[in-house]
Design an enzyme around this catalytic site. Structure first.
Site, PDB file in Angstrom:
ATOM      1  N   LYS A  73       0.869  -1.178   0.000  1.00  0.00           N
ATOM      2  CA  LYS A  73       0.000   0.000   0.000  1.00  0.00           C
ATOM      3  C   LYS A  73       0.907   1.230   0.000  1.00  0.00           C
ATOM      4  CE  LYS A  73      -4.162   1.677   0.045  1.00  0.00           C
ATOM      5  NZ  LYS A  73      -5.032   1.531  -1.137  1.00  0.00           N
ATOM      6  N   ASP A 118      -1.482 -11.606   5.786  1.00  0.00           N
ATOM      7  CA  ASP A 118      -2.429 -12.351   6.611  1.00  0.00           C
ATOM      8  C   ASP A 118      -3.791 -12.392   5.917  1.00  0.00           C
ATOM      9  OD1 ASP A 118      -3.452 -13.701   8.738  1.00  0.00           O
ATOM     10  OD2 ASP A 118      -3.603 -11.982  10.069  1.00  0.00           O
ATOM     11  N   ASP A 173      -4.686  -3.481  -2.662  1.00  0.00           N
ATOM     12  CA  ASP A 173      -6.141  -3.602  -2.845  1.00  0.00           C
ATOM     13  C   ASP A 173      -6.460  -4.121  -4.246  1.00  0.00           C
ATOM     14  OD1 ASP A 173      -4.910  -1.120  -3.106  1.00  0.00           O
ATOM     15  OD2 ASP A 173      -6.762   0.020  -3.039  1.00  0.00           O
TER      16      ASP A 173
END
Ligand code: NAP
Length: 488
Positions: free
Chosen positions: A182, A239, A215
């Site tokens: 990100k 995760d 994303d």
């Protein structure tokens, strides 16, 4: 890596049965390994809920730690993290205690396990950084109503996980590594993984490398998962997307993992202790069985590993004995029947599944020195002082400015929940009682020393409650901090 060899010539492994469905899964894996005759011996140790109940807050007792130091290889069932007693997850404690910095989570389409993705040839691996990031769990209440969690990402941690991902790709003959971050939002922390990846990738010209925003990575994993081979990512991202990837091939019952460090490796399913199924002999032990296959390869027992992998695939292909997560719990076979079927298929070869030509994994050698980056120049140009205040920005700003009137610093801006609110730029920010005051040197060539910083903090403390301070530093002339939303 050297292993502990028992008197009768077997490689000793610490086995932690775990909580909930853990013992059933681990027992299935042990029975299958024993049936192959692989030279492996077990030392059973405990961690998790039973240990929390004894009042050991870490959930990992000293006998378990000693055993892991000795064997350096662990096969473990999931450990529950009870709410209300015990402080931290015993899983995270084990990973951190033994610096297993890389979490390798492979998923591949299984024969006989129908999913919406069947036939598309999913075969990918998530390599997740395993000890840093928000999982360091460094949290504070800055005010009674504002919590903070520090996201710490180190250059060393990034270099280790990036190199591990490339070395892993090589050991499995894989073609590409995608780095998922990100970094568009967290330019310094997530950005560090991206920058490190881009620096190191050219050392692996045989492997294609590319970056993807996390994303979009999640979106692409659902839309076109077959485009991925290896994905390297930070702890929290990893995760989440590795649970997603497990669902692409049949769910958590099918997702194994290896926690890899320089000294110790821990093999376990991605799933947790699924307490509602505990003791019912209905769950799918495949994830732990495949974790034990990864463990056998780590131990150099390639033949036994391939034998189990083939027997498992033959069992799934035959489709006669399948667990409830695949066919529904009203129709599913028991965990023990499924395990028996795999044992009876040992020695058979799957026609639809090709066992890879594995090479031993070369663990990256990254310096053990705590200092990895040494800038030529550095300068402290100010500080971010976080204060707890019920005042509106239009009141707090002038108050701080008046305090700093005769000092070498000025208030550059105040942000609230990350958005600049003073001087106002017209943002409609729903403010809370925690503000960040960005204080910088008046002379832009000047530098602040610690005494000046402490004097300024003390001065502001005469009127306002401060709770946190960060120096604003430049390394080699580059700002080591980001701007607030709306800051110029
Ligand atoms: P979970 O135990 O992974 O279970 C979530 C769901 O996944 C289950 O309800 C079940 O789905 C499915 N599932 C998981 N393992 C399965 C298996 N072997 N066979 C068939 N289905 C399986 O997650 P959780 O309920 O969030 O967590 C429970 C506890 O485990 C918590 O205390 C958590 O902290 C701990 N945990 C430990 C680890 C670890 O030790 N590494 C990892 C994650 C969580 P359905 O309900 O759809 O049947």
């Amino acid at each position: 890596m050297s292993f502990h060899i028992t008197e009768d010539g077997k490689k000793l492994v610490t086995v932690i049965p775990g909580d909930g469905i853990g013992p059933e899964c681990v027992h299935a894996a042990l029975r299958i390994i024993e049936a192959t005759g692989a030279p492996v011996a077990w030392e059973e140790r405990y961690a998790g809920e039973s240990i929390f109940k004894q009042g050991i807050a870490s959930g990992v007792p000293s006998e378990t730690i000693e055993s892991v130091h000795k064997t350096r290889v662990v096969l473990k069932g999931p450990l529950g993290t009870p709410v209300g007693y015990g402080e931290k997850s015993a899983n995270v404690t084990l990973r951190k205690l033994f610096e297993t910095y890389g979490n390798i989570r492979p998923v591949r389409e299984f024969p006989g396990v129908k999913t919406p993705y069947s036939g598309r040839g999913i075969d990918l691996v998530v390599v997740r950084e395993n000890v840093e990031d928000l999982y360091a769990g460094i949290e504070h209440m800055q005010t009674p109503g504002v919590a903070q969690c520090l996201k710490l990402i180190s250059r060393k941690g990034c270099e280790k996980i990036v190199r591990l991902a490339f070395e892993f790709a090589r050991s499995e003959g894989r073609k590409s590594v995608a780095c998922a971050t990100k970094s568009n939002i967290m330019k310094l922390t997530e950005g560090m993984l991206k920058r490190t990846f881009e620096e190191i990738a050219p050392e692996y010209p045989d492997i294609e490398s590319w970056h993807i925003i996390i994303d979009n990575c999640a979106h692409q994993l659902v839309k076109k998962p077959e485009q991925f081979d290896v994905i390297v990512t930070t702890n929290m991202n990893g995760d989440i997307i590795s649970d997603l990837t497990s669902a692409l091939v049949g769910g958590l019952g099918f997702a194994p993992s290896a926690n890899i460090g320089n000294d110790v490796a821990i093999f376990e399913a991605v799933h947790g202790s699924a307490p509602k199924y505990a003791g019912k002999n209905v769950i799918n032990p495949t994830a732990v069985i495949l974790s034990s296959v990864l463990m056998l390869r780590h131990l150099g027992e390639f033949e036994a590993a391939s034998q189990i992998e083939n027997a498992l695939m033959v069992t799934l292909e035959e489709g006669k004995v399948r667990t409830g997560d695949v066919v529904g719990y009203d129709k599913g076979s028991s965990t023990t029947d499924y395990t028996d079927a795999i044992i009876s298929n040992l020695g058979k070869k799957s026609e639809k599944w090709t066992v890879r030509d594995y090479k031993p994994l070369q663990l990256p050698q990254v310096t053990s020195s705590p200092v990895m980056v040494t800038p030529k120049t550095r300068r402290v140009i100010g500080m971010d002082l976080f204060v707890e205040s019920p005042l509106l920005p239009s009141e707090l700003g002038p108050s701080i400015e008046s305090l700093l009137d005769n000092s070498p610093v000025r208030l550059k801006m105040i942000s609230n929940r990350g958005t600049k609110v003073y001087p106002s730029m017209g943002a409609i920010t729903d403010c809370v009682d925690q503000s960040r005051c960005r204080i910088v040197v008046r002379d832009e060539n000047a530098e602040l020393n610690d005494k000046q910083i402490l004097d300024i903090v003390a001065l502001i403390g005469t009127r306002h409650k401060w709770e946190h301070i960060e120096k604003l530093q430049e390394f080699d002339g580059v700002a080591g901090y980001t701007k607030a939303q709306g800051e110029d």
